[in-house]
Design a protein around this motif. Sequence first.
Motif, PDB file in Angstrom:
ATOM      1  N   GLY A 120      -0.965   2.652   1.091  1.00 37.97           N
ATOM      2  CA  GLY A 120      -1.829   1.788   1.867  1.00 37.97           C
ATOM      3  C   GLY A 120      -3.139   2.496   2.144  1.00 37.97           C
ATOM      4  N   PRO A 121      -4.075   1.852   2.823  1.00 38.55           N
ATOM      5  CA  PRO A 121      -3.957   0.494   3.376  1.00 38.55           C
ATOM      6  C   PRO A 121      -4.090  -0.575   2.296  1.00 38.55           C
ATOM      7  N   GLY A 122      -3.760  -1.791   2.674  1.00 34.71           N
ATOM      8  CA  GLY A 122      -3.922  -2.923   1.775  1.00 34.71           C
ATOM      9  C   GLY A 122      -2.750  -3.172   0.855  1.00 34.71           C
ATOM     10  N   CYS A 123      -1.635  -2.438   1.032  1.00 31.41           N
ATOM     11  CA  CYS A 123      -0.459  -2.695   0.206  1.00 31.41           C
ATOM     12  C   CYS A 123       0.137  -4.048   0.605  1.00 31.41           C
ATOM     13  N   HIS A 124       0.564  -4.817  -0.383  1.00 31.13           N
ATOM     14  CA  HIS A 124       1.090  -6.165  -0.118  1.00 31.13           C
ATOM     15  C   HIS A 124       2.343  -6.401  -0.957  1.00 31.13           C
ATOM     16  N   ILE A 125       2.981  -7.538  -0.753  1.00 33.94           N
ATOM     17  CA  ILE A 125       4.243  -7.833  -1.429  1.00 33.94           C
ATOM     18  C   ILE A 125       4.094  -7.750  -2.944  1.00 33.94           C
ATOM     19  N   GLY A 126       2.999  -8.291  -3.478  1.00 34.23           N
ATOM     20  CA  GLY A 126       2.799  -8.262  -4.927  1.00 34.23           C
ATOM     21  C   GLY A 126       2.751  -6.846  -5.466  1.00 34.23           C
ATOM     22  N   ALA A 207      10.341  -7.179   0.570  1.00 34.15           N
ATOM     23  CA  ALA A 207       9.218  -6.404   0.031  1.00 34.15           C
ATOM     24  C   ALA A 207       8.102  -6.250   1.056  1.00 34.15           C
ATOM     25  N   ALA A 208       8.040  -7.162   2.024  1.00 27.44           N
ATOM     26  CA  ALA A 208       7.025  -7.045   3.075  1.00 27.44           C
ATOM     27  C   ALA A 208       7.281  -5.801   3.924  1.00 27.44           C
ATOM     28  N   ALA A 209       8.565  -5.453   4.102  1.00 27.33           N
ATOM     29  CA  ALA A 209       8.890  -4.249   4.864  1.00 27.33           C
ATOM     30  C   ALA A 209       8.445  -2.996   4.114  1.00 27.33           C
ATOM     31  N   VAL A 210       8.580  -3.026   2.788  1.00 25.24           N
ATOM     32  CA  VAL A 210       8.152  -1.875   1.985  1.00 25.24           C
ATOM     33  C   VAL A 210       6.633  -1.763   2.017  1.00 25.24           C
ATOM     34  N   ALA A 211       5.943  -2.896   1.940  1.00 27.64           N
ATOM     35  CA  ALA A 211       4.481  -2.880   2.035  1.00 27.64           C
ATOM     36  C   ALA A 211       4.038  -2.342   3.395  1.00 27.64           C
ATOM     37  N   MET A 212       4.706  -2.787   4.447  1.00 32.53           N
ATOM     38  CA  MET A 212       4.410  -2.292   5.785  1.00 32.53           C
ATOM     39  C   MET A 212       4.588  -0.783   5.852  1.00 32.53           C
ATOM     40  N   LEU A 213       5.661  -0.293   5.244  1.00 32.28           N
ATOM     41  CA  LEU A 213       5.932   1.141   5.225  1.00 32.28           C
ATOM     42  C   LEU A 213       4.814   1.895   4.502  1.00 32.28           C
ATOM     43  N   ALA A 214       4.402   1.372   3.353  1.00 32.11           N
ATOM     44  CA  ALA A 214       3.310   2.012   2.603  1.00 32.11           C
ATOM     45  C   ALA A 214       2.023   2.035   3.415  1.00 32.11           C
ATOM     46  N   ASN A 215       1.764   0.961   4.146  1.00 31.78           N
ATOM     47  CA  ASN A 215       0.536   0.912   4.956  1.00 31.78           C
ATOM     48  C   ASN A 215       0.609   1.865   6.145  1.00 31.78           C
ATOM     49  N   MET A 216       1.781   1.970   6.751  1.00 30.70           N
ATOM     50  CA  MET A 216       1.936   2.906   7.864  1.00 30.70           C
ATOM     51  C   MET A 216       1.784   4.346   7.383  1.00 30.70           C
ATOM     52  N   LEU A 217       2.357   4.651   6.211  1.00 23.94           N
ATOM     53  CA  LEU A 217       2.207   5.986   5.648  1.00 23.94           C
ATOM     54  C   LEU A 217       0.764   6.257   5.252  1.00 23.94           C
ATOM     55  N   GLY A 218       0.090   5.213   4.746  1.00 33.23           N
ATOM     56  CA  GLY A 218      -1.301   5.373   4.361  1.00 33.23           C
ATOM     57  C   GLY A 218      -2.182   5.806   5.521  1.00 33.23           C
ATOM     58  N   GLU A 219      -1.848   5.338   6.713  1.00 31.84           N
ATOM     59  CA  GLU A 219      -2.600   5.745   7.902  1.00 31.84           C
ATOM     60  C   GLU A 219      -2.429   7.235   8.183  1.00 31.84           C
ATOM     61  N   ARG A 220      -1.363   7.826   7.653  1.00 32.98           N
ATOM     62  CA  ARG A 220      -1.088   9.252   7.830  1.00 32.98           C
ATOM     63  C   ARG A 220      -1.526  10.072   6.620  1.00 32.98           C
ATOM     64  N   GLY A 221      -2.179   9.408   5.650  1.00 33.10           N
ATOM     65  CA  GLY A 221      -2.597  10.100   4.441  1.00 33.10           C
ATOM     66  C   GLY A 221      -1.458  10.370   3.479  1.00 33.10           C
TER      67      GLY A 221
END
Length: 262
Positions: A120-126, A207-221
């Motif tokens: 992330g940021p911007g990771c989505h279901i697709g 898949a929305a939960a996985v996208a959320m996870l990627a975005n949360m991790l993205g905030e941590r670099g």
Amino acid sequence: MKLSREAIEQLAIHLETCELEAKDTPKITDEHPDMDWDDAYAIQDEIRRRKIARGNRVIGLKAGLTSHAKMKQMGVETPVFGFLVDYFSVPEGSEINTSELIHPKVEPEIAFVTKAPLRGPGCHIGAVLAATDFVIPAIEVIDSRYRDFKFDLKSVVADNCSSSRFVVGGSMAGADDVDLRTTGIVLEKNGEPVAFGAGAAVLGHPAAAVAMLANMLGERGEEIPAGSLILSGGITEAVAVQPGDDVTLRVQGLGSVSVRFK
């Protein structure tokens, strides 16, 4: 952050010792009511560092409290995430020794295995579906270290989101081969159905939960590496288990996975 580095390290030692020795503890915010989200994840990170230093290997990640049922059960409103190490993985059809756990509960989940990194940021279901190698049924065994399963969200984040064991099995399928939103599940204990649900219970689509996870991790670099196994979150409320219980998860189009408790 509100806690000192020394306090973070001591709390990590305390919580991991509770996990490894199967001993419960009051939630840590009782003594540290001012700790913030950065503190909570810093404690979790220190637990992960300790496990890696001990020779354990991080094999994946988990999204927690991603269904409305789980949020209601635990009295929280925000999803969280944790990590998975190698010894959490249990072979399908084998036994889990309850003496190594405090008060285990099982959750039916859909697991994703990635073939490309997600960030992330911007990771989505697709993006998640495109990066998924396959999906597979999973039973997660959660085991909060907090006494009577009573905690607030910062305490559970620090405790690696109650991670303890998981088992995957059944049939693998490509993310495009099954409609994960409408996929139905039945969780059975000792041959009797105890929970029903569908993938949409997890944030509308697992898949929305996985996208959320990627975005949360993205905030941590950070990112979700290729080859990661990701538990997308409990589809139903968690079900308590005890020695002698047999648990089977049946997932529409993906077969079944089972585990026993002794």
